[in-house]
Scaffold this motif. Structure first.
Motif, PDB file in Angstrom:
ATOM      1  N   VAL A  56      19.594  61.551  58.448  1.00 56.71           N
ATOM      2  CA  VAL A  56      19.706  62.615  57.306  1.00 56.71           C
ATOM      3  C   VAL A  56      18.736  63.992  57.772  1.00 56.71           C
ATOM      4  O   VAL A  56      17.810  63.920  58.246  1.00 56.71           O
ATOM      5  N   ASP A  57      19.389  65.020  57.143  1.00 56.20           N
ATOM      6  CA  ASP A  57      18.819  66.460  57.235  1.00 56.20           C
ATOM      7  C   ASP A  57      17.745  66.487  56.337  1.00 56.20           C
ATOM      8  O   ASP A  57      17.901  65.947  55.423  1.00 56.20           O
ATOM      9  N   LEU A  58      16.695  67.080  56.892  1.00 50.50           N
ATOM     10  CA  LEU A  58      15.224  67.178  56.237  1.00 50.50           C
ATOM     11  C   LEU A  58      15.678  68.165  55.087  1.00 50.50           C
ATOM     12  O   LEU A  58      15.023  68.199  53.889  1.00 50.50           O
ATOM     13  N   ALA A  59      16.081  69.516  55.557  1.00 47.16           N
ATOM     14  CA  ALA A  59      16.633  70.726  54.646  1.00 47.16           C
ATOM     15  C   ALA A  59      17.565  70.571  53.799  1.00 47.16           C
ATOM     16  O   ALA A  59      18.730  70.973  54.308  1.00 47.16           O
ATOM     17  N   MET A  60      17.724  70.328  52.730  1.00 46.56           N
ATOM     18  CA  MET A  60      18.939  70.254  51.867  1.00 46.56           C
ATOM     19  C   MET A  60      18.367  70.659  50.223  1.00 46.56           C
ATOM     20  O   MET A  60      17.521  70.330  49.905  1.00 46.56           O
ATOM     21  N   PRO A  61      19.645  71.303  49.477  1.00 46.78           N
ATOM     22  CA  PRO A  61      19.399  71.736  48.329  1.00 46.78           C
ATOM     23  C   PRO A  61      19.566  70.512  47.426  1.00 46.78           C
ATOM     24  O   PRO A  61      19.973  69.227  47.947  1.00 46.78           O
ATOM     25  N   GLY A  62      18.886  70.363  46.146  1.00 51.27           N
ATOM     26  CA  GLY A  62      18.652  69.231  45.408  1.00 51.27           C
ATOM     27  C   GLY A  62      17.532  68.405  46.046  1.00 51.27           C
ATOM     28  O   GLY A  62      16.455  68.921  46.344  1.00 51.27           O
ATOM     29  N   ILE A  63      17.936  66.991  46.256  1.00 43.89           N
ATOM     30  CA  ILE A  63      16.826  66.310  46.775  1.00 43.89           C
ATOM     31  C   ILE A  63      16.858  66.522  48.203  1.00 43.89           C
ATOM     32  O   ILE A  63      17.784  66.212  48.828  1.00 43.89           O
ATOM     33  N   ASP A  64      15.640  66.798  48.818  1.00 40.61           N
ATOM     34  CA  ASP A  64      15.498  67.039  50.226  1.00 40.61           C
ATOM     35  C   ASP A  64      15.551  65.908  51.183  1.00 40.61           C
ATOM     36  O   ASP A  64      15.653  64.773  50.395  1.00 40.61           O
ATOM     37  N   GLY A  65      15.408  66.283  52.217  1.00 38.01           N
ATOM     38  CA  GLY A  65      15.585  65.107  53.316  1.00 38.01           C
ATOM     39  C   GLY A  65      14.244  63.890  53.024  1.00 38.01           C
ATOM     40  O   GLY A  65      14.723  62.749  53.202  1.00 38.01           O
ATOM     41  N   ILE A  66      13.078  64.407  52.961  1.00 34.54           N
ATOM     42  CA  ILE A  66      12.038  63.571  52.517  1.00 34.54           C
ATOM     43  C   ILE A  66      12.103  62.678  51.215  1.00 34.54           C
ATOM     44  O   ILE A  66      12.160  61.398  51.338  1.00 34.54           O
ATOM     45  N   GLU A  67      12.789  63.301  50.221  1.00 28.11           N
ATOM     46  CA  GLU A  67      13.152  62.505  48.987  1.00 28.11           C
ATOM     47  C   GLU A  67      14.095  61.634  48.798  1.00 28.11           C
ATOM     48  O   GLU A  67      13.955  60.724  48.761  1.00 28.11           O
ATOM     49  N   THR A  68      15.294  61.970  49.860  1.00 24.72           N
ATOM     50  CA  THR A  68      16.524  61.230  50.259  1.00 24.72           C
ATOM     51  C   THR A  68      15.873  59.824  50.925  1.00 24.72           C
ATOM     52  O   THR A  68      16.196  58.889  50.615  1.00 24.72           O
ATOM     53  N   LEU A  69      15.104  60.057  51.979  1.00 28.81           N
ATOM     54  CA  LEU A  69      14.413  58.987  52.700  1.00 28.81           C
ATOM     55  C   LEU A  69      13.600  58.180  52.005  1.00 28.81           C
ATOM     56  O   LEU A  69      13.789  57.081  52.013  1.00 28.81           O
ATOM     57  N   ILE A  70      13.047  58.513  50.960  1.00 29.93           N
ATOM     58  CA  ILE A  70      12.040  57.437  50.191  1.00 29.93           C
ATOM     59  C   ILE A  70      12.805  56.823  49.369  1.00 29.93           C
ATOM     60  O   ILE A  70      12.751  55.712  49.195  1.00 29.93           O
ATOM     61  N   SER A  92       6.224  68.000  59.049  1.00 26.60           N
ATOM     62  CA  SER A  92       7.302  67.542  58.628  1.00 26.60           C
ATOM     63  C   SER A  92       7.618  66.255  59.283  1.00 26.60           C
ATOM     64  O   SER A  92       8.027  65.229  58.803  1.00 26.60           O
ATOM     65  N   GLY A  93       7.477  66.021  60.691  1.00 26.58           N
ATOM     66  CA  GLY A  93       7.644  64.974  61.291  1.00 26.58           C
ATOM     67  C   GLY A  93       6.859  63.793  60.767  1.00 26.58           C
ATOM     68  O   GLY A  93       7.060  62.550  60.611  1.00 26.58           O
ATOM     69  N   ILE A  94       5.380  64.211  60.682  1.00 23.42           N
ATOM     70  CA  ILE A  94       4.401  63.266  60.226  1.00 23.42           C
ATOM     71  C   ILE A  94       4.781  62.535  58.905  1.00 23.42           C
ATOM     72  O   ILE A  94       4.815  61.491  58.439  1.00 23.42           O
ATOM     73  N   GLU A  95       5.326  63.580  57.997  1.00 25.48           N
ATOM     74  CA  GLU A  95       5.684  63.361  56.490  1.00 25.48           C
ATOM     75  C   GLU A  95       6.622  62.244  56.707  1.00 25.48           C
ATOM     76  O   GLU A  95       6.917  61.271  55.816  1.00 25.48           O
ATOM     77  N   ALA A  96       7.686  62.558  57.392  1.00 32.42           N
ATOM     78  CA  ALA A  96       8.901  61.646  57.366  1.00 32.42           C
ATOM     79  C   ALA A  96       8.662  60.307  58.057  1.00 32.42           C
ATOM     80  O   ALA A  96       9.123  59.330  57.512  1.00 32.42           O
ATOM     81  N   MET A  97       7.919  60.261  59.043  1.00 32.34           N
ATOM     82  CA  MET A  97       7.513  58.908  59.569  1.00 32.34           C
ATOM     83  C   MET A  97       6.517  58.185  58.665  1.00 32.34           C
ATOM     84  O   MET A  97       6.640  57.010  58.435  1.00 32.34           O
ATOM     85  N   LYS A  98       5.662  59.002  57.975  1.00 30.58           N
ATOM     86  CA  LYS A  98       4.818  58.193  56.850  1.00 30.58           C
ATOM     87  C   LYS A  98       5.526  57.475  55.666  1.00 30.58           C
ATOM     88  O   LYS A  98       5.410  56.472  55.267  1.00 30.58           O
ATOM     89  N   HIS A  99       6.797  58.213  55.502  1.00 32.24           N
ATOM     90  CA  HIS A  99       7.852  57.536  54.590  1.00 32.24           C
ATOM     91  C   HIS A  99       8.803  56.623  55.285  1.00 32.24           C
ATOM     92  O   HIS A  99       9.748  56.356  54.448  1.00 32.24           O
ATOM     93  N   GLY A 100       8.807  56.324  56.215  1.00 26.92           N
ATOM     94  CA  GLY A 100       9.620  55.129  56.851  1.00 26.92           C
ATOM     95  C   GLY A 100      10.454  55.645  57.839  1.00 26.92           C
ATOM     96  O   GLY A 100      11.393  54.584  58.258  1.00 26.92           O
ATOM     97  N   ALA A 101      10.638  56.881  58.103  1.00 28.88           N
ATOM     98  CA  ALA A 101      11.491  57.277  59.186  1.00 28.88           C
ATOM     99  C   ALA A 101      11.467  56.590  60.488  1.00 28.88           C
ATOM    100  O   ALA A 101      10.145  56.488  60.866  1.00 28.88           O
TER     101      ALA A 101
END
Length: 146
Positions: A56-70, A92-101
């Motif tokens: 999953v790409d992090l920077a996307m319009p609409g729901i971004d990568g973090i929200e997509t991950l969640i 952003s790396g910490i945020e992604a890992m915190k949410h399960g990446a």
């Protein structure tokens, strides 16, 4: 490799050229790819029970990568998610890992590195599913009176 057992990757990126090229490169290496160009499409594809790994790409319009991950993790906790970004920051790396990446890679991504991360993510998913199955069998055996 039998395509029935090939790793199925959900590739999510709003850059159509990147998605097309990366899909071809991954499929050439024996993976099955479901490519989508938005987080909304990615979340909508969670009914596909054959997906092993999402990239999953992090920077996307609409729901971004973090929200997509969640949302992927809420719908399918068993799917391993690898985040990609062209603008890596420690935060952003910490945020992604915190949410399960399970991993976080910077673009342009080295295909050999990505293949290795996908292989490891699938092994992790398979091990977790085997452990869950074993626990369910033990629970059934303990609940029977015979």
């Amino acid at each position: 490799m039998d395509s029935q057992f090939a790793t199925k990757v959900l590739l999510v990126d709003d850059e159509t050229d990147f998605v097309d090229l990366m899909s071809q490169r991954l499929e050439t290496r024996g993976l099955r790819v479901l490519a989508v160009t938005s987080g909304e499409e990615a979340v909508g594809s969670m009914d596909d029970k054959n997906i092993d790994v999402a990239v999953v790409d992090l920077a996307m319009p609409g729901i971004d990568g973090i929200e997509t991950l969640i949302q992927i993790k809420q719908a399918r906790p068993d799917i391993e998610v690898i985040m990609l970004t062209g603008h890596a920051t420690i935060q952003s790396g910490i945020e992604a890992m915190k949410h399960g990446a399970c991993d976080y890679l910077e673009k342009p991504v080295d295909l050999n590195v990505l293949m290795e991360k996908i292989r490891y993510a699938k092994e992790t998913r398979m091990a977790a599913m085997a452990e869950k199955s074993a626990q369910e069998v033990q629970h059934i055996l303990k609940s029977k009176s015979w």
